[in-house]
Write a protein that holds these residues in place. Sequence first.
Motif, PDB file in Angstrom:
ATOM      1  N   TYR A 129     -13.875  -6.800   2.882  1.00 17.01           N
ATOM      2  CA  TYR A 129     -12.916  -5.938   3.922  1.00 17.01           C
ATOM      3  C   TYR A 129     -12.220  -6.643   4.902  1.00 17.01           C
ATOM      4  CZ  TYR A 129     -15.631  -8.738   7.611  1.00 17.01           C
ATOM      5  OH  TYR A 129     -15.957  -9.933   7.740  1.00 17.01           O
ATOM      6  N   ARG A 130     -10.986  -5.333   4.916  1.00 22.78           N
ATOM      7  CA  ARG A 130     -10.407  -5.544   6.205  1.00 22.78           C
ATOM      8  C   ARG A 130     -10.978  -6.195   7.027  1.00 22.78           C
ATOM      9  NH1 ARG A 130      -6.805  -3.816  10.564  1.00 22.78           N
ATOM     10  NH2 ARG A 130      -5.164  -4.673  10.601  1.00 22.78           N
ATOM     11  N   PRO A 131      -9.893  -6.995   7.432  1.00 20.35           N
ATOM     12  CA  PRO A 131     -10.606  -8.092   9.185  1.00 20.35           C
ATOM     13  C   PRO A 131     -10.496  -6.426  10.282  1.00 20.35           C
ATOM     14  CG  PRO A 131      -9.783  -9.385   7.794  1.00 20.35           C
ATOM     15  CD  PRO A 131      -9.485  -7.948   7.226  1.00 20.35           C
ATOM     16  N   LEU A 132     -10.931  -6.588  11.242  1.00 20.94           N
ATOM     17  CA  LEU A 132     -10.766  -5.518  12.388  1.00 20.94           C
ATOM     18  C   LEU A 132     -10.186  -6.481  13.257  1.00 20.94           C
ATOM     19  CD1 LEU A 132     -14.718  -5.413  13.614  1.00 20.94           C
ATOM     20  CD2 LEU A 132     -13.353  -4.199  12.395  1.00 20.94           C
ATOM     21  N   ASP A 133      -8.439  -5.416  14.077  1.00 21.51           N
ATOM     22  CA  ASP A 133      -7.644  -6.152  14.765  1.00 21.51           C
ATOM     23  C   ASP A 133      -8.644  -6.256  15.724  1.00 21.51           C
ATOM     24  OD1 ASP A 133      -6.129  -5.148  13.147  1.00 21.51           O
ATOM     25  OD2 ASP A 133      -6.326  -2.803  14.117  1.00 21.51           O
ATOM     26  N   PRO A 134      -8.077  -7.656  16.447  1.00 27.57           N
ATOM     27  CA  PRO A 134      -8.658  -8.541  18.213  1.00 27.57           C
ATOM     28  C   PRO A 134      -8.495  -7.267  19.087  1.00 27.57           C
ATOM     29  CG  PRO A 134      -6.541  -9.422  17.511  1.00 27.57           C
ATOM     30  CD  PRO A 134      -6.559  -8.454  16.049  1.00 27.57           C
ATOM     31  N   ALA A 142       0.148  -1.409  -0.280  1.00 27.56           N
ATOM     32  CA  ALA A 142      -0.005   0.290  -0.045  1.00 27.56           C
ATOM     33  C   ALA A 142       0.735   1.348   0.468  1.00 27.56           C
ATOM     34  CB  ALA A 142      -0.796   0.206   1.319  1.00 27.56           C
ATOM     35  N   MET A 143       0.065   2.539  -0.044  1.00 26.11           N
ATOM     36  CA  MET A 143       1.103   3.689   0.207  1.00 26.11           C
ATOM     37  C   MET A 143       1.224   4.236   1.341  1.00 26.11           C
ATOM     38  SD  MET A 143       1.470   5.517  -3.040  1.00 26.11           S
ATOM     39  CE  MET A 143       0.592   5.445  -4.381  1.00 26.11           C
ATOM     40  N   ASN A 144       2.611   4.372   1.808  1.00 21.31           N
ATOM     41  CA  ASN A 144       2.727   5.415   2.596  1.00 21.31           C
ATOM     42  C   ASN A 144       3.727   6.396   2.297  1.00 21.31           C
ATOM     43  OD1 ASN A 144       5.535   4.252   1.812  1.00 21.31           O
ATOM     44  ND2 ASN A 144       5.787   2.664   3.348  1.00 21.31           N
ATOM     45  N   TRP A 145       3.608   7.207   1.627  1.00 24.72           N
ATOM     46  CA  TRP A 145       5.088   8.627   1.120  1.00 24.72           C
ATOM     47  C   TRP A 145       4.328   9.664   2.675  1.00 24.72           C
ATOM     48  CZ3 TRP A 145       1.693  12.798   0.637  1.00 24.72           C
ATOM     49  CH2 TRP A 145       0.743  12.301  -0.192  1.00 24.72           C
ATOM     50  N   ALA A 146       3.387   9.590   2.900  1.00 21.14           N
ATOM     51  CA  ALA A 146       2.956  10.499   3.949  1.00 21.14           C
ATOM     52  C   ALA A 146       3.562  10.290   5.110  1.00 21.14           C
ATOM     53  CB  ALA A 146       1.656  10.756   3.849  1.00 21.14           C
ATOM     54  N   GLY A 147       4.241   8.628   5.372  1.00 20.42           N
ATOM     55  CA  GLY A 147       4.741   8.145   6.493  1.00 20.42           C
ATOM     56  C   GLY A 147       4.269   7.961   7.465  1.00 20.42           C
ATOM     57  N   PHE A 148       2.446   8.007   7.527  1.00 17.78           N
ATOM     58  CA  PHE A 148       2.070   6.918   8.513  1.00 17.78           C
ATOM     59  C   PHE A 148       1.262   6.234   7.667  1.00 17.78           C
ATOM     60  CE2 PHE A 148       0.531  11.076   7.602  1.00 17.78           C
ATOM     61  CZ  PHE A 148      -1.296  11.277   6.740  1.00 17.78           C
ATOM     62  N   ALA A 149       0.136   5.606   8.772  1.00 22.74           N
ATOM     63  CA  ALA A 149      -0.772   4.519   8.393  1.00 22.74           C
ATOM     64  C   ALA A 149      -2.217   5.170   8.233  1.00 22.74           C
ATOM     65  CB  ALA A 149      -0.622   3.310   8.680  1.00 22.74           C
ATOM     66  N   ILE A 150      -2.563   4.851   7.859  1.00 23.94           N
ATOM     67  CA  ILE A 150      -4.312   5.182   8.140  1.00 23.94           C
ATOM     68  C   ILE A 150      -5.949   4.110   8.776  1.00 23.94           C
ATOM     69  CG2 ILE A 150      -6.504   6.606   7.287  1.00 23.94           C
ATOM     70  CD1 ILE A 150      -4.630   8.239   5.397  1.00 23.94           C
ATOM     71  N   ASP A 151      -5.401   3.746  10.014  1.00 24.00           N
ATOM     72  CA  ASP A 151      -5.919   2.468  10.821  1.00 24.00           C
ATOM     73  C   ASP A 151      -7.378   3.459  10.706  1.00 24.00           C
ATOM     74  OD1 ASP A 151      -5.653   4.129  12.622  1.00 24.00           O
ATOM     75  OD2 ASP A 151      -4.653   3.263  13.872  1.00 24.00           O
ATOM     76  N   LEU A 152      -8.151   2.106  11.277  1.00 22.43           N
ATOM     77  CA  LEU A 152      -9.807   2.826  11.224  1.00 22.43           C
ATOM     78  C   LEU A 152     -10.022   3.503  11.785  1.00 22.43           C
ATOM     79  CD1 LEU A 152     -12.444   1.663  10.351  1.00 22.43           C
ATOM     80  CD2 LEU A 152     -12.765   0.129  11.925  1.00 22.43           C
ATOM     81  N   ALA A 153      -8.996   3.521  13.493  1.00 20.40           N
ATOM     82  CA  ALA A 153      -9.475   4.786  14.120  1.00 20.40           C
ATOM     83  C   ALA A 153      -8.762   5.998  13.835  1.00 20.40           C
ATOM     84  CB  ALA A 153      -8.385   4.495  15.922  1.00 20.40           C
ATOM     85  N   ARG A 154      -8.071   6.274  13.132  1.00 26.52           N
ATOM     86  CA  ARG A 154      -7.766   7.587  11.817  1.00 26.52           C
ATOM     87  C   ARG A 154      -8.794   7.815  11.495  1.00 26.52           C
ATOM     88  NH1 ARG A 154      -1.861   9.126  12.137  1.00 26.52           N
ATOM     89  NH2 ARG A 154      -2.070  11.287  10.473  1.00 26.52           N
ATOM     90  N   ALA A 155      -9.002   7.264  10.820  1.00 27.57           N
ATOM     91  CA  ALA A 155     -10.175   7.161   9.255  1.00 27.57           C
ATOM     92  C   ALA A 155     -11.235   7.699   9.649  1.00 27.57           C
ATOM     93  CB  ALA A 155     -10.713   5.909   8.915  1.00 27.57           C
TER      94      ALA A 155
END
Length: 537
Positions: A532-537, A438-451
């Motif tokens: 869909y991506r599975p939720l983190d446990p 996936a993309m990471n040019w901004a240096g952070f991931a966008i997990d569900l909480a961040r979205a």
Amino acid sequence: MARNKVIVGLALLTLAACGAPEGIGRDSTETLTSPATVIPLPREARRSPGELRLTEATTVQAGAYSEVVKREVEALRERTGLPLPIVEEAGDLLVESAADLPDESYRLSIDEEQVVLAAGDGAGAFYAFQTLSQLLPAAVATGGWVLPAMTVEDAPRFSYRGLHLDVGRHFFDVDFVKRYIDVMARFKLNRFHWHLTEDQGWRVEIDAYPRLTEVGAWRAESPVEKNLDPYVGDGTRHGGFYTKDEIREVVAYAADRFVTVIPEIEMPGHATAAIAAYPELGCTGEALEVSTTWGIHDTVFCPSETTFEFIDTVLAEVVELFPSQYIHIGADEVPKRQWEESELAQAVMEREGLADEEELQSWFIRRVEGILERHGRRLIGWDEILEGGLAPNATVMSWRGTKGGIEAARQGHDVIMTPVEHAYFDFYQGDAETEPLAMNWAGFAIDLARAYAFEPVPEELTEAQARHVLGPQGNVWTEYISTPEYVEYMAYPRALALAEVAWSPRGARDYDGFVERLRALLPLLDRMELSYRPLDP
Ligand code: ACM
């Protein structure tokens, strides 16, 4: 969520005071203590005692919005296997219009006798059905098609609730695009931003310029993973385009679900595929290939009369296909080198009294705005259209953070917020070590909480300026996303978090509650066979 819990809590208190009413068994008591499993969270939901069971005998009465009722009842029939006949009077599920309700809003009242679904317009009725559908169990296994007794009063926070799909980097067929729109609509998103042209592919048939799709829709190959330097290609031709009939089919399909399709035709940059088809549109006259690499390309349209005639003709055909008030013209990431080196571009700057290439870009966009206005439409551009001065009626799509959106709103322009910090669903959504490419040019991931933490209205804006924020959008760029399953893996559940950002009252949002409702709705996503991506446990 906090608010919803209070309301449910009050309902429980009332029940405790009266003693357990008849007909409330263990199962329904459990339902009583849990919030409405609806995404996006409704403005208000009040649980009351009891439930309503849909059976072989249940009937539907369309007091209004009969087209919506026909389609949505058919979907309920498929889901439940129940006949649900539409009757003239005394229906168990009554759909009616309510003059007091604004556009897109609805009221749902479920008691032990009847479901009454009142809406201000067809969209509101459609959304009431989506809520109803989420309130039903995912499958019949546990005791029938039961709806909890409750009332829901619901209306969207924002009028613009967007999701984007880049079909330029990878092509996705009509069936998939329709499925994507269908999922959007079920979660009350209502603007599909269709990114139709790119350096790597032109995807919409244009009669006056057939080479756009004969040549521009096909590239020789794609890079293998992130191998750009040194470049490693996969040796596989990639491409495709939508015929005009296919576009009409998608637009009509979306309209049935109250989704407006906003096409994006990129200019003056991200135009390599068009220039490969018609080299006279470029500044160098050079013969080019449709791009096989990602990133920002120097190739741009030259500001010539040939180019403006092309744009006028293309947009004339585009507005025939898309009834959307808005047409998106891109305008992001426009390197100025070719204009600096072009005699023609420099002569235009001289003639028009433009100080630099940024002003030339602004002049270019103003001209395109004029063309669109002659066609009766309005322009959206990425936030780079602020550079060199905004076109008078332009709407800004703020992607490099919210800064451009804030600036545009302060200037009195409408804004759509899609900041890279929260709304780029091509970014990793977890650890890059364990996630697919996936993309990471901004240096952070966008997990569900961040979205989910995305707030479309920046604090810096006054109330009057904030009214220019039409709403949020999520973007799915597809450099690394080459299959429908992977689009879904990247889009969901983040797009559902976005749906709640776009629809639900700001003060009611609560991430833990969202995840709880999402977990409860996973069987429904499974039923839809979403990857869909599975939720983190
Ligand atoms: C963009 O991501 N270049 C709009």
